[in-house]
Write a protein that holds these residues in place. Sequence first.
Motif, mmCIF file in Angstrom:
data_model
loop_
_atom_site.group_PDB
_atom_site.id
_atom_site.type_symbol
_atom_site.label_atom_id
_atom_site.label_comp_id
_atom_site.label_asym_id
_atom_site.label_seq_id
_atom_site.Cartn_x
_atom_site.Cartn_y
_atom_site.Cartn_z
ATOM 1 N N SER A 2 14.324 147.349 105.086
ATOM 2 C CA SER A 2 14.999 147.286 106.374
ATOM 3 C C SER A 2 14.003 146.958 107.480
ATOM 4 O O SER A 2 12.794 147.030 107.306
ATOM 5 N N SER A 3 14.524 146.617 108.641
ATOM 6 C CA SER A 3 13.659 146.237 109.753
ATOM 7 C C SER A 3 12.845 147.425 110.273
ATOM 8 O O SER A 3 11.795 147.245 110.866
ATOM 9 N N ASP A 4 13.328 148.652 110.058
ATOM 10 C CA ASP A 4 12.583 149.834 110.512
ATOM 11 C C ASP A 4 11.345 150.069 109.674
ATOM 12 O O ASP A 4 10.388 150.665 110.139
ATOM 13 N N GLU A 5 11.358 149.630 108.435
ATOM 14 C CA GLU A 5 10.247 149.903 107.535
ATOM 15 C C GLU A 5 9.242 148.761 107.469
ATOM 16 O O GLU A 5 8.233 148.883 106.793
ATOM 17 N N GLU A 6 9.493 147.670 108.148
ATOM 18 C CA GLU A 6 8.593 146.540 108.101
ATOM 19 C C GLU A 6 7.304 146.860 108.840
ATOM 20 O O GLU A 6 7.287 147.582 109.820
ATOM 21 N N TRP A 7 6.226 146.254 108.350
ATOM 22 C CA TRP A 7 4.936 146.419 108.995
ATOM 23 C C TRP A 7 4.900 145.558 110.232
ATOM 24 O O TRP A 7 5.361 144.424 110.237
ATOM 25 N N SER A 8 4.376 146.093 111.302
ATOM 26 C CA SER A 8 4.301 145.326 112.534
ATOM 27 C C SER A 8 2.849 145.111 112.917
ATOM 28 O O SER A 8 1.937 145.657 112.311
ATOM 29 N N SER A 9 2.638 144.356 113.962
ATOM 30 C CA SER A 9 1.288 144.032 114.405
ATOM 31 C C SER A 9 0.577 145.279 114.920
ATOM 32 O O SER A 9 1.166 146.333 115.092
ATOM 33 N N GLY A 10 -0.701 145.126 115.237
ATOM 34 C CA GLY A 10 -1.519 146.234 115.719
ATOM 35 C C GLY A 10 -1.102 146.742 117.073
ATOM 36 O O GLY A 10 -1.510 147.821 117.494
ATOM 37 N N GLU A 11 -0.274 145.988 117.796
ATOM 38 C CA GLU A 11 0.168 146.417 119.118
ATOM 39 C C GLU A 11 0.983 147.706 119.042
ATOM 40 O O GLU A 11 0.896 148.559 119.906
ATOM 41 N N ASP A 12 1.776 147.873 117.994
ATOM 42 C CA ASP A 12 2.592 149.067 117.842
ATOM 43 C C ASP A 12 1.789 150.268 117.364
ATOM 44 O O ASP A 12 2.275 151.382 117.393
ATOM 45 N N ASP A 13 0.577 150.048 116.901
ATOM 46 C CA ASP A 13 -0.239 151.129 116.362
ATOM 47 C C ASP A 13 -1.273 151.627 117.363
ATOM 48 O O ASP A 13 -2.315 152.136 116.977
ATOM 49 N N SER A 14 -1.001 151.492 118.651
ATOM 50 C CA SER A 14 -1.934 151.988 119.649
ATOM 51 C C SER A 14 -1.898 153.522 119.653
ATOM 52 O O SER A 14 -0.975 154.150 119.132
ATOM 53 N N GLN A 15 -2.884 154.105 120.270
ATOM 54 C CA GLN A 15 -2.971 155.566 120.324
ATOM 55 C C GLN A 15 -1.796 156.159 121.095
ATOM 56 O O GLN A 15 -1.260 157.201 120.712
ATOM 57 N N ALA A 16 -1.378 155.494 122.155
ATOM 58 C CA ALA A 16 -0.255 156.005 122.943
ATOM 59 C C ALA A 16 1.041 155.979 122.139
ATOM 60 O O ALA A 16 1.832 156.919 122.202
ATOM 61 N N SER A 17 1.255 154.928 121.370
ATOM 62 C CA SER A 17 2.486 154.861 120.576
ATOM 63 C C SER A 17 2.459 155.873 119.436
ATOM 64 O O SER A 17 3.495 156.448 119.097
ATOM 65 N N LYS A 18 1.284 156.099 118.869
ATOM 66 C CA LYS A 18 1.172 157.122 117.820
ATOM 67 C C LYS A 18 1.462 158.509 118.396
ATOM 68 O O LYS A 18 2.151 159.311 117.768
ATOM 69 N N LEU A 19 0.920 158.783 119.590
ATOM 70 C CA LEU A 19 1.154 160.082 120.229
ATOM 71 C C LEU A 19 2.624 160.250 120.587
ATOM 72 O O LEU A 19 3.200 161.316 120.381
ATOM 73 N N ALA A 20 3.240 159.187 121.096
ATOM 74 C CA ALA A 20 4.661 159.264 121.449
ATOM 75 C C ALA A 20 5.517 159.480 120.207
ATOM 76 O O ALA A 20 6.478 160.256 120.235
ATOM 77 N N ARG A 21 5.191 158.817 119.109
ATOM 78 C CA ARG A 21 5.941 158.988 117.866
ATOM 79 C C ARG A 21 5.766 160.398 117.320
ATOM 80 O O ARG A 21 6.723 161.030 116.876
ATOM 81 N N LYS A 22 4.554 160.928 117.376
ATOM 82 C CA LYS A 22 4.292 162.281 116.897
ATOM 83 C C LYS A 22 5.000 163.316 117.775
ATOM 84 O O LYS A 22 5.531 164.296 117.264
ATOM 85 N N ALA A 23 5.009 163.083 119.079
ATOM 86 C CA ALA A 23 5.700 164.005 119.990
ATOM 87 C C ALA A 23 7.196 163.994 119.740
ATOM 88 O O ALA A 23 7.861 165.016 119.873
ATOM 89 N N LYS A 24 7.739 162.825 119.372
ATOM 90 C CA LYS A 24 9.169 162.741 119.080
ATOM 91 C C LYS A 24 9.495 163.449 117.764
ATOM 92 O O LYS A 24 10.524 164.115 117.653
ATOM 93 N N ASP A 25 8.610 163.337 116.777
ATOM 94 C CA ASP A 25 8.836 163.970 115.474
ATOM 95 C C ASP A 25 8.673 165.485 115.539
ATOM 96 O O ASP A 25 9.464 166.221 114.963
ATOM 97 N N THR A 26 7.630 165.940 116.195
ATOM 98 C CA THR A 26 7.346 167.374 116.294
ATOM 99 C C THR A 26 7.091 167.729 117.762
ATOM 100 O O THR A 26 5.957 167.690 118.226
ATOM 101 N N PRO A 27 8.130 168.086 118.495
ATOM 102 C CA PRO A 27 7.964 168.309 119.939
ATOM 103 C C PRO A 27 7.176 169.562 120.301
ATOM 104 O O PRO A 27 6.725 169.688 121.427
ATOM 105 N N PHE A 28 6.986 170.476 119.370
ATOM 106 C CA PHE A 28 6.273 171.707 119.713
ATOM 107 C C PHE A 28 4.760 171.507 119.766
ATOM 108 O O PHE A 28 4.057 172.313 120.364
ATOM 109 N N VAL A 29 4.253 170.446 119.161
ATOM 110 C CA VAL A 29 2.813 170.177 119.220
ATOM 111 C C VAL A 29 2.381 169.827 120.640
ATOM 112 O O VAL A 29 1.434 170.425 121.162
#
Length: 96
Positions: A2-29
Amino acid sequence: MSSDEEWSSGEDDSQASKLARKAKDTPFVPIGLAGCLTVVGYGLYKLKHRGNKKMSIHLIHTRVAAQSFVVGAITLGVLYSMFTDYVSQTSSKPEK
């Protein structure tokens, strides 16, 4: 795949996007981290007006308060995760 599981460019793997994704997954951190930083900031602010208390005792109390906030946030996160995994699943299953 599916389109959600496709690998994307390095732009989506920035530190801010990783932090935002982690905050969305586990908001208590981020809540625990923000609380820790708040307690440490308040402790440093009160360091000037600590009165007759030794600096080492003041710093130990500040450290314990910050750690307690983080452990409390992690505990709430684990309890919330257990509730959503076990209690919500059992209540949504149809009875036979």
